[in-house]
Design a protein around this motif. Structure first.
Motif, PDB file in Angstrom:
ATOM      1  N   GLU A   1       3.474  21.935  -1.465  1.00  0.00           N
ATOM      2  CA  GLU A   1       4.637  21.725  -0.870  1.00  0.00           C
ATOM      3  C   GLU A   1       4.476  21.808   0.672  1.00  0.00           C
ATOM      4  N   ILE A   2       3.972  22.950   0.905  1.00  0.00           N
ATOM      5  CA  ILE A   2       3.802  23.086   2.465  1.00  0.00           C
ATOM      6  C   ILE A   2       2.650  21.991   2.817  1.00  0.00           C
ATOM      7  N   ALA A   3       1.634  21.673   2.471  1.00  0.00           N
ATOM      8  CA  ALA A   3       0.708  20.565   2.762  1.00  0.00           C
ATOM      9  C   ALA A   3       1.286  19.276   2.814  1.00  0.00           C
ATOM     10  N   ILE A   4       2.306  18.994   1.708  1.00  0.00           N
ATOM     11  CA  ILE A   4       2.907  17.644   2.054  1.00  0.00           C
ATOM     12  C   ILE A   4       3.791  17.757   3.045  1.00  0.00           C
ATOM     13  N   GLU A   5       4.709  18.670   3.388  1.00  0.00           N
ATOM     14  CA  GLU A   5       5.683  18.810   4.529  1.00  0.00           C
ATOM     15  C   GLU A   5       4.951  18.749   5.723  1.00  0.00           C
ATOM     16  N   ALA A   6       3.659  19.200   5.866  1.00  0.00           N
ATOM     17  CA  ALA A   6       2.814  19.337   7.072  1.00  0.00           C
ATOM     18  C   ALA A   6       2.434  17.662   7.382  1.00  0.00           C
ATOM     19  N   ALA A   7       2.083  17.101   6.376  1.00  0.00           N
ATOM     20  CA  ALA A   7       1.929  15.656   6.460  1.00  0.00           C
ATOM     21  C   ALA A   7       2.965  14.849   7.005  1.00  0.00           C
ATOM     22  N   ILE A   8       4.002  15.244   6.438  1.00  0.00           N
ATOM     23  CA  ILE A   8       5.219  14.443   6.648  1.00  0.00           C
ATOM     24  C   ILE A   8       5.778  14.873   8.304  1.00  0.00           C
ATOM     25  N   GLU A   9       5.694  16.173   8.616  1.00  0.00           N
ATOM     26  CA  GLU A   9       6.155  16.383   9.923  1.00  0.00           C
ATOM     27  C   GLU A   9       4.931  16.043  11.118  1.00  0.00           C
ATOM     28  N   GLY A  10       3.589  15.891  10.340  1.00  0.00           N
ATOM     29  CA  GLY A  10       2.682  15.471  11.417  1.00  0.00           C
ATOM     30  C   GLY A  10       2.551  13.879  11.548  1.00  0.00           C
ATOM     31  N   GLY A  11       3.589  13.484  10.914  1.00  0.00           N
ATOM     32  CA  GLY A  11       3.550  11.940  10.983  1.00  0.00           C
ATOM     33  C   GLY A  11       2.524  11.049  10.224  1.00  0.00           C
ATOM     34  N   TYR A  12       1.810  11.678   9.356  1.00  0.00           N
ATOM     35  CA  TYR A  12       0.646  11.066   8.647  1.00  0.00           C
ATOM     36  C   TYR A  12       0.727  10.891   7.090  1.00  0.00           C
ATOM     37  N   ALA A  13       1.903  10.891   6.541  1.00  0.00           N
ATOM     38  CA  ALA A  13       1.975  10.782   5.107  1.00  0.00           C
ATOM     39  C   ALA A  13       1.683   9.427   4.785  1.00  0.00           C
ATOM     40  N   GLU A  14       2.219   8.729   5.623  1.00  0.00           N
ATOM     41  CA  GLU A  14       2.179   7.141   5.201  1.00  0.00           C
ATOM     42  C   GLU A  14       0.492   6.734   5.244  1.00  0.00           C
ATOM     43  N   GLU A  15      -0.029   7.168   6.159  1.00  0.00           N
ATOM     44  CA  GLU A  15      -1.575   7.103   5.999  1.00  0.00           C
ATOM     45  C   GLU A  15      -2.150   7.795   4.765  1.00  0.00           C
ATOM     46  N   LEU A  16      -1.796   9.003   4.484  1.00  0.00           N
ATOM     47  CA  LEU A  16      -2.321   9.829   3.357  1.00  0.00           C
ATOM     48  C   LEU A  16      -2.101   8.720   2.155  1.00  0.00           C
ATOM     49  N   ILE A  17      -0.837   8.472   1.919  1.00  0.00           N
ATOM     50  CA  ILE A  17      -0.664   7.642   0.832  1.00  0.00           C
ATOM     51  C   ILE A  17      -1.435   6.396   0.468  1.00  0.00           C
ATOM     52  N   ARG A  18      -1.524   5.875   1.765  1.00  0.00           N
ATOM     53  CA  ARG A  18      -2.188   4.509   1.824  1.00  0.00           C
ATOM     54  C   ARG A  18      -3.774   4.882   1.434  1.00  0.00           C
ATOM     55  N   GLU A  19      -4.302   5.980   2.091  1.00  0.00           N
ATOM     56  CA  GLU A  19      -5.653   6.291   1.444  1.00  0.00           C
ATOM     57  C   GLU A  19      -6.069   6.607   0.013  1.00  0.00           C
ATOM     58  N   ILE A  20      -4.740   7.378  -0.500  1.00  0.00           N
ATOM     59  CA  ILE A  20      -5.013   7.562  -1.616  1.00  0.00           C
ATOM     60  C   ILE A  20      -4.923   6.461  -2.686  1.00  0.00           C
ATOM     61  N   PHE A  21      -3.908   5.261  -2.390  1.00  0.00           N
ATOM     62  CA  PHE A  21      -3.803   4.034  -3.111  1.00  0.00           C
ATOM     63  C   PHE A  21      -5.049   3.243  -3.098  1.00  0.00           C
ATOM     64  N   ASP A  22      -5.680   3.481  -1.674  1.00  0.00           N
ATOM     65  CA  ASP A  22      -6.685   2.692  -1.486  1.00  0.00           C
ATOM     66  C   ASP A  22      -8.266   3.298  -2.212  1.00  0.00           C
ATOM     67  N   ASP A  23      -8.137   4.618  -2.429  1.00  0.00           N
ATOM     68  CA  ASP A  23      -9.074   5.221  -2.944  1.00  0.00           C
ATOM     69  C   ASP A  23      -9.251   4.893  -4.482  1.00  0.00           C
ATOM     70  N   GLY A  24      -8.030   5.193  -4.862  1.00  0.00           N
ATOM     71  CA  GLY A  24      -7.662   4.888  -6.192  1.00  0.00           C
ATOM     72  C   GLY A  24      -8.060   3.277  -6.842  1.00  0.00           C
ATOM     73  N   VAL A  25      -7.725   2.218  -5.904  1.00  0.00           N
ATOM     74  CA  VAL A  25      -8.151   0.767  -6.158  1.00  0.00           C
ATOM     75  C   VAL A  25      -9.797   0.789  -6.135  1.00  0.00           C
ATOM     76  N   THR A  26     -10.174   1.385  -5.216  1.00  0.00           N
ATOM     77  CA  THR A  26     -11.740   1.182  -4.889  1.00  0.00           C
ATOM     78  C   THR A  26     -12.521   2.047  -6.136  1.00  0.00           C
ATOM     79  N   GLN A  27     -11.921   3.220  -6.671  1.00  0.00           N
ATOM     80  CA  GLN A  27     -12.675   3.732  -7.914  1.00  0.00           C
ATOM     81  C   GLN A  27     -12.509   2.861  -9.274  1.00  0.00           C
TER      82      GLN A  27
END
Length: 180
Positions: free
Chosen positions: A144-170
């Protein structure tokens, strides 16, 4: 796959992957990314709990922390603990002479042993947390702390895009290895 199904292979899979990436890029907004990030953390926490891996995870994190507290850092930590103990003993808070003497004694007694002391203290902290059933709560809180830091840091969207992109690549790469 049933008889007559050819499945998705090679070029088709890559085209589908590119379409999935395009949809994610076009449709994934900040609010959706934040909710997906929270969901990912929740699912990981539930999976860790279901598999019974929380204690192992807490122990591994504890080991990583202790590994970073070596050499001069371990010496500093042991001295800081001695200061904390003195700060909490009545009569020693304001006695500079006694505090300096205790610091010298601690330095001499722990010289060359700080890393072992820190390792033992770290092991005891982890064992106590696990023994008292706090491992799952720590894993959940960490995620929860890690995800909230990503949201507060403004990079949650980039993080999720990378997760999806990595999944598709795999998926594409797995298809390539399955076809070989």
């Amino acid at each position: 796959m049933s008889e007559g199904d050819e499945g998705i292979t090679g070029r088709d899979r890559e085209e589908i992957a590119e379409r999935v990436r395009a949809v994610i890029a076009a449709e994934l907004g900040e609010d959706e990314a934040e909710e997906i990030a929270r969901s990912v953390a929740r699912v990981i926490g539930e999976y860790v709990e279901r598999e019974g891996d929380a204690e192992q995870l807490v122990a591994a994190v504890g080991d990583e922390i202790v590994d970073k507290l070596d050499g001069e850092t371990a010496d500093d930590l042991v001295e800081a603990v001695a200061d904390i103990v003195m700060d909490n003993l009545p009569g020693l808070r304001h006695s500079v002479v006694i505090r300096q003497s205790v610091r010298r004694i601690v330095r001499r007694l722990t010289s060359g042993r700080s890393e072992a002391i820190v390792q033992q203290v770290g092991d005891e902290i982890v064992a106590t947390l696990i023994e008292h059933g706090h491992a799952e709560a720590l894993v959940d809180a960490s995620l929860e702390i890690a995800i909230e830091a990503a949201i507060e840091g403004g990079y949650a969207e980039e993080l999720i895009r990378e997760i999806f992109d990595d999944g598709v690549t795999q998926i594409i790469e797995e298809d390539g290895t399955d076809a070989a």
